[in-house]
Design a protein around this motif. Sequence first.
Motif, PDB file in Angstrom:
ATOM      1  N   LYS A 149       2.244  -3.237  -2.150  1.00 41.89           N
ATOM      2  CA  LYS A 149       2.343  -1.807  -1.854  1.00 41.89           C
ATOM      3  C   LYS A 149       1.990  -1.450  -0.408  1.00 41.89           C
ATOM      4  O   LYS A 149       2.411  -0.411   0.084  1.00 41.89           O
ATOM      5  N   PHE A 150       1.214  -2.288   0.271  1.00 44.00           N
ATOM      6  CA  PHE A 150       0.689  -1.938   1.589  1.00 44.00           C
ATOM      7  C   PHE A 150       1.047  -2.976   2.645  1.00 44.00           C
ATOM      8  O   PHE A 150       1.166  -4.169   2.347  1.00 44.00           O
ATOM      9  N   LYS A 151       1.165  -2.503   3.882  1.00 45.97           N
ATOM     10  CA  LYS A 151       1.195  -3.383   5.047  1.00 45.97           C
ATOM     11  C   LYS A 151      -0.262  -3.595   5.458  1.00 45.97           C
ATOM     12  O   LYS A 151      -0.934  -2.657   5.861  1.00 45.97           O
ATOM     13  N   ARG A 152      -0.736  -4.809   5.350  1.00 43.04           N
ATOM     14  CA  ARG A 152      -2.165  -5.110   5.493  1.00 43.04           C
ATOM     15  C   ARG A 152      -2.419  -5.866   6.801  1.00 43.04           C
ATOM     16  O   ARG A 152      -1.768  -6.855   7.110  1.00 43.04           O
ATOM     17  N   ILE A 153      -3.418  -5.375   7.552  1.00 40.12           N
ATOM     18  CA  ILE A 153      -3.860  -6.053   8.766  1.00 40.12           C
ATOM     19  C   ILE A 153      -5.304  -6.493   8.566  1.00 40.12           C
ATOM     20  O   ILE A 153      -6.156  -5.687   8.185  1.00 40.12           O
ATOM     21  N   GLN A 187      -5.477   6.642   5.738  1.00 40.71           N
ATOM     22  CA  GLN A 187      -5.564   5.225   6.085  1.00 40.71           C
ATOM     23  C   GLN A 187      -6.778   4.635   5.374  1.00 40.71           C
ATOM     24  O   GLN A 187      -7.892   5.136   5.498  1.00 40.71           O
ATOM     25  N   PHE A 188      -6.551   3.574   4.585  1.00 40.49           N
ATOM     26  CA  PHE A 188      -7.628   2.924   3.851  1.00 40.49           C
ATOM     27  C   PHE A 188      -8.190   1.751   4.657  1.00 40.49           C
ATOM     28  O   PHE A 188      -7.445   0.975   5.255  1.00 40.49           O
ATOM     29  N   PHE A 189      -9.524   1.638   4.630  1.00 42.78           N
ATOM     30  CA  PHE A 189     -10.230   0.499   5.223  1.00 42.78           C
ATOM     31  C   PHE A 189     -10.906  -0.254   4.074  1.00 42.78           C
ATOM     32  O   PHE A 189     -11.823   0.271   3.452  1.00 42.78           O
ATOM     33  N   LEU A 190     -10.458  -1.457   3.797  1.00 39.09           N
ATOM     34  CA  LEU A 190     -10.925  -2.237   2.654  1.00 39.09           C
ATOM     35  C   LEU A 190     -11.959  -3.268   3.099  1.00 39.09           C
ATOM     36  O   LEU A 190     -11.648  -4.192   3.857  1.00 39.09           O
ATOM     37  N   TRP A 191     -13.199  -3.111   2.608  1.00 39.24           N
ATOM     38  CA  TRP A 191     -14.247  -4.097   2.877  1.00 39.24           C
ATOM     39  C   TRP A 191     -14.237  -5.162   1.771  1.00 39.24           C
ATOM     40  O   TRP A 191     -14.298  -4.835   0.590  1.00 39.24           O
ATOM     41  N   LYS A 199      -9.831   0.681  15.800  1.00 39.12           N
ATOM     42  CA  LYS A 199      -8.901   0.697  16.941  1.00 39.12           C
ATOM     43  C   LYS A 199      -7.447   0.730  16.480  1.00 39.12           C
ATOM     44  O   LYS A 199      -6.544   0.945  17.301  1.00 39.12           O
ATOM     45  N   ILE A 200      -7.222   0.526  15.186  1.00 33.33           N
ATOM     46  CA  ILE A 200      -5.850   0.384  14.675  1.00 33.33           C
ATOM     47  C   ILE A 200      -5.405   1.671  13.994  1.00 33.33           C
ATOM     48  O   ILE A 200      -6.069   2.181  13.103  1.00 33.33           O
ATOM     49  N   GLU A 201      -4.282   2.192  14.432  1.00 35.43           N
ATOM     50  CA  GLU A 201      -3.670   3.338  13.762  1.00 35.43           C
ATOM     51  C   GLU A 201      -2.277   2.942  13.294  1.00 35.43           C
ATOM     52  O   GLU A 201      -1.699   1.970  13.760  1.00 35.43           O
ATOM     53  N   GLY A 202      -1.763   3.725  12.371  1.00 34.09           N
ATOM     54  CA  GLY A 202      -0.427   3.436  11.870  1.00 34.09           C
ATOM     55  C   GLY A 202      -0.428   3.283  10.367  1.00 34.09           C
ATOM     56  O   GLY A 202      -1.458   3.439   9.710  1.00 34.09           O
ATOM     57  N   PRO A 203       0.717   2.951   9.804  1.00 37.99           N
ATOM     58  CA  PRO A 203       0.877   2.893   8.336  1.00 37.99           C
ATOM     59  C   PRO A 203       0.351   1.595   7.743  1.00 37.99           C
ATOM     60  O   PRO A 203       1.076   0.857   7.067  1.00 37.99           O
ATOM     61  N   TYR A 204      -0.923   1.303   8.002  1.00 35.39           N
ATOM     62  CA  TYR A 204      -1.483   0.035   7.575  1.00 35.39           C
ATOM     63  C   TYR A 204      -2.729   0.241   6.711  1.00 35.39           C
ATOM     64  O   TYR A 204      -3.475   1.199   6.887  1.00 35.39           O
TER      65      TYR A 204
END
Length: 318
Positions: free
Chosen positions: A55-59, A35-39, A69-74
């Motif tokens: 390419k990604f589902k972005r939250i 899981q990538f976290f983009l700053w 707190k967020i898990e999943g294919p995001y």
Amino acid sequence: MSNLRIALTTGDDDGIGFEVTAKALHKVGPQKGIQFFLWRNDNASAKYLKLIDQKFKRIVVDSLEEALKIEGPYLIDICSDLSPAHWVEISAKACMKKQLQGIATAPLSKTLIKDAGFKDLGHTDILKRISKTKTVHMGFAGSEFNVVLATGHLPISQITKHISFSTVAEALINADRLRQALPKSQGNKPIGVLGLNPHSGEQGMIGSEELLVFPNLASFAKEKEIPFSGPLVPDAAFFKDNWKKYSVFLCLYHDQGLIPFKMIHGQDSGVHISLGIPFVRTSVDHGTAKDIAGKNKANPNSMIDAIKWAVNLTRQQA
């Protein structure tokens, strides 16, 4: 937590960091178990956000605390008004708490770090401070050869004061960590350690540092079961015929390793790996390139390599 979590920091907002990161994410795509976290800041180009969204589902969130707190294919997009220097610090602290497993960083200027109120000179000093690690070495992995630096950002006048058996032995241990992370075809070859002086000192006729370091280093390498060769003559070490003879070139000062590395790899490949800290950190091997920012000219290959290495290293250490 099922996924390994990697933070991507995009550096100066007036540099090429967000551009190369977006292009790299588009190329690399989602990675299984990662899981990538983009700053990034709120001025990030909508064009490159759309590229990521292909390419990604972005939250979108506004803090790492919320992101965790967020898990999943995001892909978790942290739109932050903090200084990019703080992004690195916060991510490093999260790695120390095992909330993140790694960081891949785009270029960050020393001026911006200073403006954030930090005394650190660069990424490496931030990571050393947070991890309380005394010695961190800069490693560089490229398509043609790999380099580790025994010393970092030192003035030329101070290099000889810092070259000792203990300094080079510590660097050899971290160079061996990089060697072991390489594919077997590369990793089974010795680490080539360069001498400091012209002709590696000519048995003391052109400097004595090699005589003070290498006899003990050979014994140390044997004891630690580290394949080792040296001292290599600096002006001949990087001949093309030597690239495949050694798993890693251990260079004694900054430009001795980075001039040949950057001459050969440019921005077409190459990744900076921090060796010695207790978590994964990779980075591009180039600067902020503010002269081409916003012109869609930035080559993302180094960031692609940085993300791929971060993924592979976190998987190895999981």
